[in-house]
Design a protein around this motif. Structure first.
Motif, mmCIF file in Angstrom:
data_model
loop_
_atom_site.group_PDB
_atom_site.id
_atom_site.type_symbol
_atom_site.label_atom_id
_atom_site.label_comp_id
_atom_site.label_asym_id
_atom_site.label_seq_id
_atom_site.Cartn_x
_atom_site.Cartn_y
_atom_site.Cartn_z
ATOM 1 N N UNK A 1 -37.032 -40.652 88.779
ATOM 2 C CA UNK A 1 -38.104 -39.644 88.196
ATOM 3 C C UNK A 1 -39.217 -39.843 89.178
ATOM 4 N N UNK A 2 -39.716 -38.524 89.559
ATOM 5 C CA UNK A 2 -40.870 -38.725 90.262
ATOM 6 C C UNK A 2 -42.176 -38.311 89.116
ATOM 7 N N UNK A 3 -42.947 -39.082 89.039
ATOM 8 C CA UNK A 3 -44.087 -38.637 88.031
ATOM 9 C C UNK A 3 -44.861 -37.489 88.509
ATOM 10 N N UNK A 4 -45.085 -37.444 89.935
ATOM 11 C CA UNK A 4 -45.535 -36.374 90.686
ATOM 12 C C UNK A 4 -45.363 -36.463 92.075
ATOM 13 N N UNK A 5 -45.531 -35.575 92.876
ATOM 14 C CA UNK A 5 -45.143 -35.507 94.341
ATOM 15 C C UNK A 5 -46.126 -35.886 95.280
ATOM 16 N N UNK A 6 -47.098 -36.852 94.989
ATOM 17 C CA UNK A 6 -47.975 -37.241 96.147
ATOM 18 C C UNK A 6 -47.040 -38.526 96.915
ATOM 19 N N UNK A 7 -47.514 -38.618 98.125
ATOM 20 C CA UNK A 7 -46.684 -38.990 99.261
ATOM 21 C C UNK A 7 -46.399 -40.465 98.741
ATOM 22 N N UNK A 8 -47.237 -41.442 97.744
ATOM 23 C CA UNK A 8 -46.832 -42.821 97.474
ATOM 24 C C UNK A 8 -45.973 -42.781 96.265
ATOM 25 N N UNK A 9 -45.352 -41.719 95.662
ATOM 26 C CA UNK A 9 -44.549 -41.743 94.656
ATOM 27 C C UNK A 9 -43.237 -41.210 95.127
ATOM 28 N N UNK A 10 -42.685 -40.937 96.060
ATOM 29 C CA UNK A 10 -41.690 -40.013 96.630
ATOM 30 C C UNK A 10 -41.184 -40.632 97.842
ATOM 31 N N UNK A 11 -41.669 -41.672 98.441
ATOM 32 C CA UNK A 11 -41.501 -42.033 99.747
ATOM 33 C C UNK A 11 -39.773 -42.520 99.928
ATOM 34 N N UNK A 12 -39.391 -43.440 98.986
ATOM 35 C CA UNK A 12 -38.058 -43.758 99.023
ATOM 36 C C UNK A 12 -37.078 -42.980 98.492
ATOM 37 N N UNK A 13 -37.719 -41.575 98.142
ATOM 38 C CA UNK A 13 -36.512 -40.623 97.548
ATOM 39 C C UNK A 13 -35.648 -40.599 98.749
ATOM 40 N N UNK A 14 -35.900 -40.492 100.038
ATOM 41 C CA UNK A 14 -35.040 -40.508 101.167
ATOM 42 C C UNK A 14 -35.265 -41.680 102.273
ATOM 43 N N UNK A 15 -34.044 -41.671 103.074
ATOM 44 C CA UNK A 15 -34.109 -42.664 104.277
ATOM 45 C C UNK A 15 -33.554 -41.929 105.353
ATOM 46 N N UNK A 16 -33.951 -42.245 106.521
ATOM 47 C CA UNK A 16 -33.968 -41.881 107.611
ATOM 48 C C UNK A 16 -32.350 -42.294 108.265
ATOM 49 N N UNK A 17 -31.640 -41.115 108.407
ATOM 50 C CA UNK A 17 -30.050 -41.458 109.114
ATOM 51 C C UNK A 17 -29.783 -40.614 109.946
ATOM 52 N N UNK A 18 -29.625 -41.028 111.111
ATOM 53 C CA UNK A 18 -29.097 -40.004 112.321
ATOM 54 C C UNK A 18 -30.058 -39.255 112.480
ATOM 55 N N UNK A 19 -31.206 -39.386 112.360
ATOM 56 C CA UNK A 19 -32.239 -38.414 112.660
ATOM 57 C C UNK A 19 -32.683 -37.567 111.543
ATOM 58 N N UNK A 20 -31.934 -37.718 110.398
ATOM 59 C CA UNK A 20 -31.911 -36.752 109.342
ATOM 60 C C UNK A 20 -32.566 -37.719 108.088
ATOM 61 N N UNK A 21 -33.197 -36.817 107.282
ATOM 62 C CA UNK A 21 -33.577 -37.590 105.996
ATOM 63 C C UNK A 21 -32.530 -37.266 105.022
ATOM 64 N N UNK B 1 -39.443 -35.871 101.978
ATOM 65 C CA UNK B 1 -39.014 -36.691 100.940
ATOM 66 C C UNK B 1 -38.737 -35.719 99.467
ATOM 67 N N UNK B 2 -38.894 -34.473 99.543
ATOM 68 C CA UNK B 2 -38.528 -33.676 98.547
ATOM 69 C C UNK B 2 -37.507 -32.810 98.943
ATOM 70 N N UNK B 3 -37.796 -31.765 100.118
ATOM 71 C CA UNK B 3 -36.817 -30.876 100.350
ATOM 72 C C UNK B 3 -35.475 -31.416 100.333
ATOM 73 N N UNK B 4 -35.420 -32.411 101.309
ATOM 74 C CA UNK B 4 -33.775 -32.700 101.426
ATOM 75 C C UNK B 4 -33.087 -33.064 100.276
ATOM 76 N N UNK B 5 -33.831 -33.611 99.152
ATOM 77 C CA UNK B 5 -33.102 -33.898 97.763
ATOM 78 C C UNK B 5 -32.704 -32.756 97.361
ATOM 79 N N UNK B 6 -33.836 -31.772 97.293
ATOM 80 C CA UNK B 6 -33.332 -30.322 96.704
ATOM 81 C C UNK B 6 -32.191 -29.725 97.548
ATOM 82 N N UNK B 7 -32.031 -29.825 98.751
ATOM 83 C CA UNK B 7 -31.104 -29.425 99.458
ATOM 84 C C UNK B 7 -29.689 -30.025 99.321
#
Length: 326
Positions: free
Chosen positions: A136-156, A196-202
């Motif tokens: 759950x992301x309560x809102x989409x400020x940078x300090x609430x979504x950062x670990x939504x993604x990790x960097x793997x082979x230059x891709x989030x 941190x947002x678009x890669x999850x949606x994609x």
């Protein structure tokens, strides 16, 4: 909660690890675990972080605020980044995911290029990325979504491969750079949607909800706009116990005694004040535990009504757990 560029010199160690100790609390059939990413000064004095407030109010409540919310030596605000881990109806649910590692944050450098032990801290709480069912992301400020993604082979890529990420549609639309919406945060949220947002949606893992969303029999999301257009709270009801996870509705206990006081990051100041009073009033009337995103120290509390505002009834009785995890 976020710090702007002037905060960098005030916080030289954003990678400190506050999460080695695991704290838990059971409410009915739901277990709540507190997992930290960061705790410390955030580079802003009260007059910057909370414009419109008074020095008199900060001085009057200073014994309550120091040292967990205000550094008594520097007069710099202190805050925490943490995730609430809920185990409910056999599922593992994360509320907010902090700032994340390796993120490029040119206008909020205190949260950029971090190297924290957040995933290790989750492991100490018994949570592997593949175990997470809901984020759950309560809102989409940078300090609430950062670990939504990790960097793997230059891709989030999504950090939690089996999770559904619940994001408020109003914030998804507001922060989409294609819409170029002006913000009180200026460019401070730059790159956040993209990494941190678009890669999850994609990846097909995002569920964009509106107004309210039932997570399970104990947990419900509801819109609580003001801080951002899509800000939300999560209510918990189980076995007669009640709680509300309020995200950035509160950054400091001062906002309990002074509920009309906003942070400098509230997009709709009047809406934020109205929402804060509404949610705190309901929590007081229902004896609900209030769990903000950024409270250090005890982390959560019950509130009471007090002469047109609110007071602290008692702090949450979190228990420190022993763990054999590294």
């Amino acid at each position: 909660m976020q710090s702007q560029s002037q905060s960098q010199s005030q916080n030289q160690n954003p990678g400190q690890d506050p999460g080695r100790d695991v704290y838990e609390l059971a409410l009915g059939d739901v277990t709540i675990t507190r997992v930290g990413e960061f705790s410390g000064p955030v580079g802003m004095t009260p007059d910057v972080f909370f414009p419109g407030g008074t020095e008199e109010a900060w001085q009057r409540h200073r014994p309550l605020l120091t040292p967990d919310f205000l550094d008594p030596d520097t007069n710099i605000c202190v805050s925490a980044l943490q995730t609430w881990v809920l185990r409910s109806e056999g599922r593992t649910i994360l509320i907010d995911t902090g700032a994340g590692n390796h993120k490029e944050r040119p206008y909020a450098p205190v949260w950029g290029h971090l190297e924290t032990d957040y995933l290790e801290n989750l492991a100490r709480a018994g949570v592997r990325p593949e175990d997470v069912d809901v984020v759950v992301n309560t809102h989409l400020h940078l300090d609430h979504v950062g670990w939504n993604t990790v960097l793997r082979d230059r891709t989030w890529v999504p950090t939690f491969p089996n999770a559904t990420y619940l994001m408020p549609k109003a914030d998804f639309d507001f922060w989409n750079p294609a819409h170029a919406n002006p913000s009180v945060f200026g460019p401070g949220n730059q790159n956040v949607f993209e990494d941190s947002v678009a890669p999850v949606h994609a990846a097909g893992q995002a569920l964009l909800w509106e107004d309210s969303h039932r997570i399970d029999g104990h947990l419900r999301l509801e819109a609580a706009p003001g801080h951002t257009p899509g800000s939300s709270v999560i209510t918990l009801e189980s076995g007669g116990d009640r709680a509300v996870f309020v995200g950035d509705l509160l950054h400091t206990p001062l906002q309990i005694m002074e509920p009309d006081q906003n942070s400098c990051f509230c997009e709709d100041p009047a809406g934020a004040r109205a929402t804060r009073r509404r949610i705190l009033g309901r929590a007081a009337d229902r004896n609900a535990l209030v769990l903000p995103a950024h409270f250090g120290g005890h982390g959560a509390l019950e509130v009471r009504r007090d002469a047109g505002a609110f007071g602290i009834k008692e702090w949450a009785p979190f228990a420190r757990l022993r763990t054999d995890r590294p």
